[in-house]
Motif scaffolding. Structure first.
Motif, PDB file in Angstrom:
ATOM      1  N   PHE A 299       0.849  -1.193   0.000  1.00  0.00           N
ATOM      2  CA  PHE A 299       0.000   0.000   0.000  1.00  0.00           C
ATOM      3  C   PHE A 299       0.883   1.240   0.000  1.00  0.00           C
ATOM      4  O   PHE A 299       1.754   1.397   0.840  1.00  0.00           O
TER       5      PHE A 299
ATOM      6  N   PHE B 271       1.217   4.908   0.783  1.00  0.00           N
ATOM      7  CA  PHE B 271       0.510   5.857   1.620  1.00  0.00           C
ATOM      8  C   PHE B 271       0.944   7.277   1.295  1.00  0.00           C
ATOM      9  O   PHE B 271       2.127   7.561   1.169  1.00  0.00           O
TER      10      PHE B 271
ATOM     11  N   ASP C 250      -4.063   2.658  11.666  1.00  0.00           N
ATOM     12  CA  ASP C 250      -4.300   3.259  10.349  1.00  0.00           C
ATOM     13  C   ASP C 250      -3.299   2.710   9.334  1.00  0.00           C
ATOM     14  O   ASP C 250      -3.578   2.674   8.136  1.00  0.00           O
ATOM     15  N   LEU C 251      -2.133   2.306   9.833  1.00  0.00           N
ATOM     16  CA  LEU C 251      -1.078   1.798   8.966  1.00  0.00           C
ATOM     17  C   LEU C 251      -0.243   0.766   9.715  1.00  0.00           C
ATOM     18  O   LEU C 251       0.090   0.966  10.886  1.00  0.00           O
TER      19      LEU C 251
ATOM     20  N   ASN D  92      -4.372  -1.025   6.036  1.00  0.00           N
ATOM     21  CA  ASN D  92      -3.374  -0.528   5.096  1.00  0.00           C
ATOM     22  C   ASN D  92      -2.006  -1.045   5.513  1.00  0.00           C
ATOM     23  O   ASN D  92      -1.600  -0.859   6.667  1.00  0.00           O
TER      24      ASN D  92
END
Length: 254
Positions: A2, A4, A71-72, A93
């Motif tokens: 992913f 970002f 979130d990550l 993510n």
């Protein structure tokens, strides 16, 4: 993987890689942002002790990770188990990193700086890392073997990050034509000038030098800091003094 974009809010991040956890703190992320780490994430100690442990690099606690609602999540192609990372990808993510060279390391730090709005700090560590490896070429390029494990003895092939660091420091990896982490016999080390015993993942001690020296009579054997050879990210920028002392000591014996 992913990709970002840069963020402008407090992000909840879980790091599945010890050297990346250290890098995130070096980039001035706080314990409000770094909410999960592995049990092997030990630097910086005063910070990581305040962060939830989500298992080891190879045996993640998936339920614990989910409960932290990140979130990550930052993982690594080599250090984490593919199936576990893919399981997490269903809900989160994921940034999957892969660092094999100093150039890869440069882009990793640059990418982390961009994601978290820490570009200036990332540039500082990248410049510092290049200064660390600005090493004059030695007159004699020693042929070195680097051991990471015992029972069986295992070394590093030419396609590993450790081997690249050895080359940057002026050594020729005896097993540069091998792949990844081959098993070897002590007899195979007799063609080397120097045998480096890593402090991790196997904790080589002085008694192991004695054992190996019984077979390798003509080789200089030295225990080295495994983190200085295998931890990528910002850690390399802090190894300058160690590398200089190591190379000076080895030069003295040759």
């Amino acid at each position: 993987m992913f990709i970002f974009e840069r963020v402008f809010f407090i992000m909840r991040v879980i790091s599945l890689v010890p050297s990346i956890t250290e890098s995130l703190f070096d980039l001035d992320l706080s314990t409000d942002e770094i909410v999960g780490r592995t049990k092997f994430c030990i630097h910086p100690k005063d910070c990581v002790d305040k962060v939830e442990v989500i298992g080891g690099t190879k045996n993640l606690n998936i339920d614990k990770i989910k409960s932290l609602k990140p979130d990550l999540i930052i993982a690594n192609k080599e250090e984490n188990v593919k199936e576990q990372v893919e399981e997490l990808m269903k809900d989160f993510n994921i940034l999957v990193t892969n660092v094999e060279t100093l150039e890869d390391n440069y882009y990793l730090i640059k990418q982390l700086g961009h994601i978290f709005g820490k570009e200036e700090k990332a540039q500082f560590y990248n410049l510092k890392t290049y200064e660390v490896f600005d090493i004059p070429e030695s007159e004699k390029r020693l042929k070195a073997a680097y051991l990471i494990w015992k029972n069986p003895y295992m070394t590093v092939g030419g396609d590993t990050f450790i081997s690249r660091i050895m080359e940057e420091l002026g050594f020729e990896n005896l097993f540069k034509n091998e792949k990844r982490y081959p098993e070897i016999q002590l007899e195979d080390l007799k063609e080397s000038d120097l045998i480096l015993l890593s402090s991790e993942p196997f904790p080589f001690k002085e008694k192991h030098i004695v054992e190996i020296q019984e077979v390798c009579l003509n080789q200089k054997i030295k225990i080295v800091d495994g983190e200085a050879f295998s931890w990528y990210g910002t850690h390399l920028a802090k190894c300058g003094a160690y590398y200089r002392e190591l190379l000076d000591e080895i030069k003295f014996h040759f």
